[in-house]
Enzyme design. Structure first.
Site, PDB file in Angstrom:
ATOM      1  N   SER A 151     -49.485   0.086 -45.047  1.00 31.94           N
ATOM      2  CA  SER A 151     -48.666   1.132 -44.416  1.00 31.94           C
ATOM      3  C   SER A 151     -49.449   2.433 -44.283  1.00 31.94           C
ATOM      4  CB  SER A 151     -47.417   1.402 -45.256  1.00 31.94           C
ATOM      5  OG  SER A 151     -46.692   0.226 -45.481  1.00 31.94           O
ATOM      6  N   GLN A 152     -48.987   3.256 -43.343  1.00 27.24           N
ATOM      7  CA  GLN A 152     -49.489   4.633 -43.211  1.00 27.24           C
ATOM      8  C   GLN A 152     -49.309   5.334 -44.568  1.00 27.24           C
ATOM      9  OE1 GLN A 152     -46.632   6.530 -40.802  1.00 27.24           O
ATOM     10  NE2 GLN A 152     -47.877   8.301 -40.281  1.00 27.24           N
TER      11      GLN A 152
END
Ligand code: SAH
Length: 236
Positions: A81-82
């Site tokens: 994920s970011q």
């Protein structure tokens, strides 16, 4: 990635010339610009993300992308994920250091490492055997394996063996909150999970307190799908 980020990324990417970039400096910049500037406040979350070398959780040929403001592929069609989303999810759990946590979707192991830096123990479950193995290796390489157990299995049914959990974090999108995860949540307990269609989801924070379940919208998001018995069905 925005155009300006690309240009600074290319300018800073000295790994092409065989020299490692200054990852500690990139990490600090990520914490300042992507986390603090967007409202992440929990000092434990900020400290964990300032400390954990995210580059060690990426495939070697992509490690120079460790601090970009986007998800990055980790193989098998999955993504890490970011950084902001990881921070937001962990912050929602309001961990103090005493909690037993279930992390569904170990992927690279990075999110588990952040949870493990704050909570007492993390059970991190991953359905793809190669990724589970990679997560174990990544965590061991950075010395974070002491309070994290990586399990290979279908986390859409939770991990009843160690339930109940004070906090549950799900890093893959579900059509609805799997009832088995709610059953395995302690009272009081907090569960963060993306819920919705395959393309658009709401990141929801579900809390259990004195038998009462409440759910609130945290943000809109797009995660890879949760597979398994209580997730989305896919042909193999
Ligand atoms: N948290 C990870 C990224 C997760 S990507 C990190 O920090 O790198 C989502 C992960 O969930 C993928 O690795 C995917 O294989 C896994 N996944 C999907 N369905 C699952 C299930 N039912 N049980 C366990 N893991 C699952």
């Amino acid at each position: 990635m925005a155009f300006l980020e690309w240009t600074s990324f290319i300018a800073n990417n000295s790994s092409e010339r065989g020299v490692e970039p200054d990852y500690a400096a990139q990490r600090k910049e990520m914490v300042d610009r992507q986390l603090k500037a967007r409202g992440i406040r929990d000092p434990r979350v900020l400290a964990a993300m300032l400390e954990i070398p995210r580059e060690e959780f990426l495939p070697p040929h992509l490690r120079h992308m460790a601090y970009i403001d986007d998800p990055v592929p980790i193989g098998f069609g999955q993504t890490i994920s970011q950084p902001y989303i990881t921070a937001l999810m962990v912050e929602c759990l309001e961990l103090t250091g005493e909690e037993i946590v279930l992390d569904v979707g170990a992927g690279s192991g990075y999110h588990a490492a952040v949870l493990g830096a704050i909570a007492r123990w993390v059970y991190s479950i991953e359905i793809i055997p190669e990724l589970a193995e990679q997560a174990r290796k990544n965590l061991a390489r950075v010395g974070r394996e002491a309070n994290i157990t990586v399990i290979c299995g279908d986390g859409s049914a939770g991990y009843p063996e160690r339930a109940p959990y004070d906090a549950i974090s799900v890093a893959a999108a579900a059509p609805e909150v799997p009832p088995k995860l709610l059953d395995q949540l302690n009272d009081p307990g907090r569960l963060v999970i993306p819920v919705g269609s395959l393309w658009d989801q709401e990141l929801r924070l579900v809390t259990k307190r004195e038998g009462k379940i409440e759910s609130r919208l945290v943000t809109y998001c797009r995660f890879v799908p949760l597979r398994g018995g209580n997730g989305w069905a896919f042909p193999d």
